[in-house]
Design a protein around this motif. Structure first.
Motif, PDB file in Angstrom:
ATOM      1  N   GLN A  97       0.819  -1.223   0.000  1.00  0.00           N
ATOM      2  CA  GLN A  97       0.000   0.000   0.000  1.00  0.00           C
ATOM      3  C   GLN A  97       0.847   1.265   0.000  1.00  0.00           C
ATOM      4  O   GLN A  97       0.473   2.259  -0.617  1.00  0.00           O
ATOM      5  N   ILE A  98       1.974   1.233   0.694  1.00  0.00           N
ATOM      6  CA  ILE A  98       2.846   2.412   0.716  1.00  0.00           C
ATOM      7  C   ILE A  98       3.301   2.748  -0.700  1.00  0.00           C
ATOM      8  O   ILE A  98       3.177   3.891  -1.156  1.00  0.00           O
ATOM      9  N   TYR A  99       3.799   1.748  -1.410  1.00  0.00           N
ATOM     10  CA  TYR A  99       4.353   2.009  -2.748  1.00  0.00           C
ATOM     11  C   TYR A  99       3.267   2.312  -3.770  1.00  0.00           C
ATOM     12  O   TYR A  99       3.469   3.137  -4.671  1.00  0.00           O
ATOM     13  N   LEU A 100       2.118   1.684  -3.631  1.00  0.00           N
ATOM     14  CA  LEU A 100       1.012   1.997  -4.537  1.00  0.00           C
ATOM     15  C   LEU A 100       0.589   3.449  -4.366  1.00  0.00           C
ATOM     16  O   LEU A 100       0.499   4.199  -5.348  1.00  0.00           O
ATOM     17  N   ARG A 101       0.350   3.860  -3.131  1.00  0.00           N
ATOM     18  CA  ARG A 101      -0.080   5.249  -2.887  1.00  0.00           C
ATOM     19  C   ARG A 101       1.017   6.241  -3.226  1.00  0.00           C
ATOM     20  O   ARG A 101       0.736   7.348  -3.692  1.00  0.00           O
ATOM     21  N   LYS A 123       4.379  -3.576  -7.541  1.00  0.00           N
ATOM     22  CA  LYS A 123       4.062  -4.791  -8.290  1.00  0.00           C
ATOM     23  C   LYS A 123       4.831  -5.987  -7.740  1.00  0.00           C
ATOM     24  O   LYS A 123       4.290  -7.085  -7.625  1.00  0.00           O
ATOM     25  N   HIS A 124       6.077  -5.765  -7.376  1.00  0.00           N
ATOM     26  CA  HIS A 124       6.877  -6.851  -6.799  1.00  0.00           C
ATOM     27  C   HIS A 124       6.352  -7.272  -5.429  1.00  0.00           C
ATOM     28  O   HIS A 124       6.508  -8.431  -5.034  1.00  0.00           O
ATOM     29  N   GLU A 131      -4.310  -6.831  -6.401  1.00  0.00           N
ATOM     30  CA  GLU A 131      -3.242  -5.852  -6.203  1.00  0.00           C
ATOM     31  C   GLU A 131      -2.438  -5.688  -7.487  1.00  0.00           C
ATOM     32  O   GLU A 131      -2.114  -4.566  -7.890  1.00  0.00           O
ATOM     33  N   THR A 132      -2.137  -6.803  -8.118  1.00  0.00           N
ATOM     34  CA  THR A 132      -1.396  -6.764  -9.379  1.00  0.00           C
ATOM     35  C   THR A 132      -2.181  -6.002 -10.435  1.00  0.00           C
ATOM     36  O   THR A 132      -1.625  -5.178 -11.166  1.00  0.00           O
ATOM     37  N   LYS A 133      -3.483  -6.257 -10.519  1.00  0.00           N
ATOM     38  CA  LYS A 133      -4.324  -5.557 -11.498  1.00  0.00           C
ATOM     39  C   LYS A 133      -4.359  -4.053 -11.227  1.00  0.00           C
ATOM     40  O   LYS A 133      -4.321  -3.244 -12.162  1.00  0.00           O
ATOM     41  N   LEU A 134      -4.434  -3.698  -9.961  1.00  0.00           N
ATOM     42  CA  LEU A 134      -4.454  -2.279  -9.591  1.00  0.00           C
ATOM     43  C   LEU A 134      -3.165  -1.594 -10.025  1.00  0.00           C
ATOM     44  O   LEU A 134      -3.197  -0.489 -10.596  1.00  0.00           O
ATOM     45  N   TRP A 138      -2.632   1.509 -12.897  1.00  0.00           N
ATOM     46  CA  TRP A 138      -1.904   2.758 -12.687  1.00  0.00           C
ATOM     47  C   TRP A 138      -0.685   2.866 -13.596  1.00  0.00           C
ATOM     48  O   TRP A 138      -0.345   3.948 -14.066  1.00  0.00           O
ATOM     49  N   THR A 139      -0.048   1.747 -13.880  1.00  0.00           N
ATOM     50  CA  THR A 139       1.090   1.751 -14.795  1.00  0.00           C
ATOM     51  C   THR A 139       0.628   2.170 -16.187  1.00  0.00           C
ATOM     52  O   THR A 139       1.311   2.943 -16.881  1.00  0.00           O
ATOM     53  N   GLN A 140      -0.541   1.679 -16.613  1.00  0.00           N
ATOM     54  CA  GLN A 140      -1.100   2.076 -17.911  1.00  0.00           C
ATOM     55  C   GLN A 140      -1.436   3.562 -17.939  1.00  0.00           C
ATOM     56  O   GLN A 140      -1.196   4.245 -18.941  1.00  0.00           O
ATOM     57  N   LYS A 141      -1.979   4.086 -16.838  1.00  0.00           N
ATOM     58  CA  LYS A 141      -2.265   5.529 -16.762  1.00  0.00           C
ATOM     59  C   LYS A 141      -0.980   6.328 -16.920  1.00  0.00           C
ATOM     60  O   LYS A 141      -0.954   7.349 -17.620  1.00  0.00           O
ATOM     61  N   CYS A 142       0.071   5.856 -16.276  1.00  0.00           N
ATOM     62  CA  CYS A 142       1.365   6.535 -16.391  1.00  0.00           C
ATOM     63  C   CYS A 142       1.882   6.497 -17.826  1.00  0.00           C
ATOM     64  O   CYS A 142       2.374   7.505 -18.342  1.00  0.00           O
TER      65      CYS A 142
END
Length: 151
Positions: A97-101, A123-124, A131-134, A138-142
């Motif tokens: 959650q830290i790295y996602l946010r 992702k790792h 979680e992987t899908k989320l 976000w990677t696609q948005k980037c």
């Protein structure tokens, strides 16, 4: 002459200590519920205030820092969110959650390459499929944002 008890002897009973601990826990629970309620109703400034009171009492809580960081993200205070996430990372290593946010905050701040780096770490750390899908979303948005700014 009155003798003072040795320092190792508590000055209060263990029953009194238990009552105090329950009262403190009850107060903390109230503020957490209040903060969460304010967040749900999109009163982010009030949520931030409540989370901040809890953090004052428990400054090493990665969970509280994560909650306040999310409220900061929702209220477009990305630098403050990033500071909370950096602090949370000091107290709880390898938290998805830290790295996602962190990646989300950096994305909204416009730091796409840094966001991708944090999302790669997320992702790792992802353990569940959702979680992987989320992270992939976000990677696609980037990636889309990078394409749009490159064009």
């Amino acid at each position: 002459m009155i003798r003072r008890p040795p320092r190792s002897t508590p000055l209060y009973s263990s029953a009194a200590s238990d009552v105090y601990k329950r009262q403190v826990h009850g107060i903390a629970k109230y503020f957490m519920e209040e903060a969460d309620r304010q967040f749900i109703y999109e009163n982010y400034e009030e949520a931030i205030t409540s989370y901040s009171k809890l953090i004052e009492a428990k400054p090493n809580s990665a969970e509280l820092l994560l909650c306040r960081a999310l409220a900061y993200i929702e209220s477009a205070q990305y630098d403050k969110a990033i500071r909370d996430l950096e602090e949370a990372d000091k107290h709880e290593f390898n938290n998805f959650q830290i790295y996602l946010r962190w990646g989300i905050a950096l994305f909204y701040k416009g730091s796409i390459s840094k966001a991708l780096s944090e999302l790669k770490t997320a992702k790792h750390l992802a353990k569940e499929e959702y979680e992987t899908k989320l992270v992939e979303e976000w990677t696609q948005k980037c990636a889309k944002e990078q394409e749009a700014t490159a064009a």
